[in-house]
Design an enzyme around this catalytic site. Structure first.
Site, mmCIF file in Angstrom:
data_model
loop_
_atom_site.group_PDB
_atom_site.id
_atom_site.type_symbol
_atom_site.label_atom_id
_atom_site.label_comp_id
_atom_site.label_asym_id
_atom_site.label_seq_id
_atom_site.Cartn_x
_atom_site.Cartn_y
_atom_site.Cartn_z
ATOM 1 N N PHE A 9 0.848 -1.196 0.000
ATOM 2 C CA PHE A 9 0.000 0.000 0.000
ATOM 3 C C PHE A 9 0.879 1.240 0.000
ATOM 4 C CE2 PHE A 9 -2.319 -3.479 1.973
ATOM 5 C CZ PHE A 9 -3.517 -3.456 1.277
ATOM 6 N N VAL B 232 2.341 -1.767 4.421
ATOM 7 C CA VAL B 232 1.986 -0.364 4.235
ATOM 8 C C VAL B 232 3.279 0.447 4.241
ATOM 9 C CG1 VAL B 232 0.749 1.594 5.236
ATOM 10 C CG2 VAL B 232 -0.243 -0.713 5.368
ATOM 11 N N CYS B 233 3.476 1.266 3.222
ATOM 12 C CA CYS B 233 4.701 2.067 3.128
ATOM 13 C C CYS B 233 4.816 2.979 4.355
ATOM 14 C CB CYS B 233 4.698 2.910 1.866
ATOM 15 S SG CYS B 233 6.130 4.034 1.789
ATOM 16 N N ILE B 234 5.869 2.822 5.098
ATOM 17 C CA ILE B 234 5.990 3.534 6.375
ATOM 18 C C ILE B 234 6.137 5.038 6.171
ATOM 19 C CG2 ILE B 234 8.499 3.120 6.535
ATOM 20 C CD1 ILE B 234 8.072 2.776 9.590
ATOM 21 N N ALA C 86 2.812 6.410 5.231
ATOM 22 C CA ALA C 86 1.830 6.238 6.308
ATOM 23 C C ALA C 86 2.009 7.256 7.429
ATOM 24 C CB ALA C 86 1.925 4.812 6.860
#
Lengths: 120, 132, 93, 120, 132, 93
Positions: E39, E77-79, E82
């Site tokens: 994501f 999820v791309c940190i 995010a």
């Protein structure tokens, strides 16, 4: 881990959305993983490469600085869609970095040359 | 004159949130009033208490909070848009049985009626959009 | 008289076209964000405005994108002034 | 509270984004507050009014049902941009509800007739 | 065959999140594998633990969780995307000194390297975009 | 051979044009989400594809939008099959 070649297609103008920066981040990550990466700028994406940007008044970071670092990461193949340049009255000489202007007929070939294509 | 500002753009992904904030500052600097800022659609993410940015990047929710604290702004987040997108205050977290909330202090959840009311009460209404 | 803002670049031609249809004499079109690219000097098939429509562009967005513009530059305070001297604002995005 | 007339401009296709539904929600709220409201469909927004929609397979609610309720809320003035219909090869007869097809020259007039214009 | 799926679209505002989910189900139903779902950009909102929908509307984050629980999917999820957008797990909430977290169980925060790795390990990669 | 997906409707003409430039013989174009409107039967200046490019449209999206389509309908399982029989996928959005 076997290697693959990456083509990243970036079609958005800078600053109006984060897309331009996000595409550069993916390209740099590919390079850090030592995968060969080509960037293709199409549509409003060609506007990312205009020189003389200064986004300080809109509180964003200058993308020109990131773009200038691309050769340091061995990202040397920067392609721009010739038709997109023409539609905006731009010449490659107005751009920040040396680029390969790609004719419409050659874009399909460019895609076919790469293992993975990521649109951002 | 009295303005209301409608924000559809989410911070980070779209410039519209930042443009709205700069416009709000300019309105206040010119001595005009802001009746309400209404956040709709993905614009509800302007109300996040959890946005965490590197020190050299703009934290838009924090800037809205600071502006509201200084000028007493009414920052209203559309409740229907917000809860669907996972933006909850303590009351809604309880209603939906979620363990935490993430709406920043200074923002309030309320209905679309607050948008219509803002249009009725203000001399000018301006929308800052994202796309789609 | 209406103030129109447009924040979409040349790739979104229908954004411009819809906005153009909605302009009439006395209106002002303010280009903001990626919309300022419509004022690129060399742009073919670019902006055609009805008579007596003023064209402005937000200064911060011009500077950010490094473009010389054919439009009247306007700062944030000027943006507010434009809102005052028009009866309503229509945003095109 | 003084009354004002509202024009809501909706330019997005249904389902691909929530914009169509969000515009209807705003229109219905205006009506609940007993403010006169006109809807103007432009660009891909005219596609919202095609009959025979069935979004069950994509897990969304049928907008046709909401549209049919508009007259019950006294939202009776539905305008569509004639140029947008033409560009999509559509006739007003193909649409779910009776609409007023507005020529390009008349759109500025429509805007000037309303106190508040909301784009969604 | 082994797929990876990249999601840029946020739930609610864009259909892309739902299309990606349906595609993932079809891949699994056909007996293929999913190496990872990544994501990115506004797609990080697919990982929200707080999304609260009326019973007759699809809760996309909950559907990803259910699919992951059933099939052992790797939901990353791309940190960087995010935390800027206010999507935190407990660890990041602590790092940024926030009082709560909102990443749903079953999702993991990690770097863009996980996207490149997914491309290298998978036979096919497909992106579901929003706009802008 | 490449599978292309396009999820943008007729208002986003540059999305279609860029996709069209990228198509070559053996490729397939799958219309998804709002992209399925490009297969509206009456659409003027609509889809022109190079020879030997197959046009498909996602069935669920056609049904949702209530349009009869000129494209080959494909269900979700067919979408997966298309991914298998092309070497890569390019998403246009």
């Amino acid at each position: 881990m076997s290697g693959k070649s990456f083509l990243i297609i970036s079609r958005s103008a800078p600053y109006g959305s984060s897309a331009a920066r996000d595409a550069l981040d993916v390209a740099l990550t590919c390079a850090v993983f030592e995968q060969p990466v080509t960037l293709l700028f199409m549509d409003d994406g060609v506007l990312q490469l205009l020189a003389g940007q200064d986004p300080q008044p809109i509180g964003q970071k200058n993308l020109n600085a990131v773009q200038q670092s691309l050769p340091l990461y061995d990202i040397e193949r920067l392609c721009v869609c010739r038709a997109s340049l023409d539609a905006r009255g731009l010449e490659t000489q107005q751009l920040l970095l040396p680029v390969e202007a790609v004719a419409a007929e050659a874009i399909a070939q460019l895609i076919a040359e790469h293992d993975v294509v990521l649109s951002i | 004159m009295l303005f209301s500002i409608v924000v559809h753009a989410a911070p980070v992904q779209n410039q519209g949130a930042d443009t709205a904030l700069r416009f709000a500052r300019a309105v206040l600097a010119a001595g005009h009033g802001i009746y309400r800022v209404f956040f709709y659609r993905d614009g509800i993410h302007n109300g996040s208490a959890l946005s965490s940015l590197p020190p050299d990047e703009a934290n838009i929710p924090a800037q809205w909070q600071a502006l509201a604290a200084e000028h007493g702004l009414d920052l209203v987040v559309c409740i229907a848009a917000a809860v669907r997108r996972g933006m909850l205050n303590a009351e809604e977290a309880q209603r939906y049985d979620r363990s935490s909330s993430n709406l920043a202090p200074g923002f309030e959840l309320s209905g679309l009626g607050q948008l219509v009311d803002a249009c009725l009460q203000s001399d000018r209404v301006i929308t800052f959009g994202g796309r789609s | 008289m209406t103030l129109h803002t447009l924040n979409q670049g040349p790739a979104n031609r229908s954004g411009l076209e819809s906005c153009q249809r909605a302009l009439q004499a006395g209106d002002t079109l303010l280009l903001i964000e990626d919309g300022v690219y419509w004022s690129l000097p060399g742009l073919p098939c670019g902006l055609e405005l009805p008579p007596q429509v003023q064209l402005c562009a937000l200064e911060a967005d011009l500077q950010a994108r490094g473009i010389a513009s054919l439009a009247q530059p306007v700062d944030d305070a000027g943006f507010v002034d434009l809102c005052l001297c028009h009866e309503r604002i229509v945003s095109w995005f």
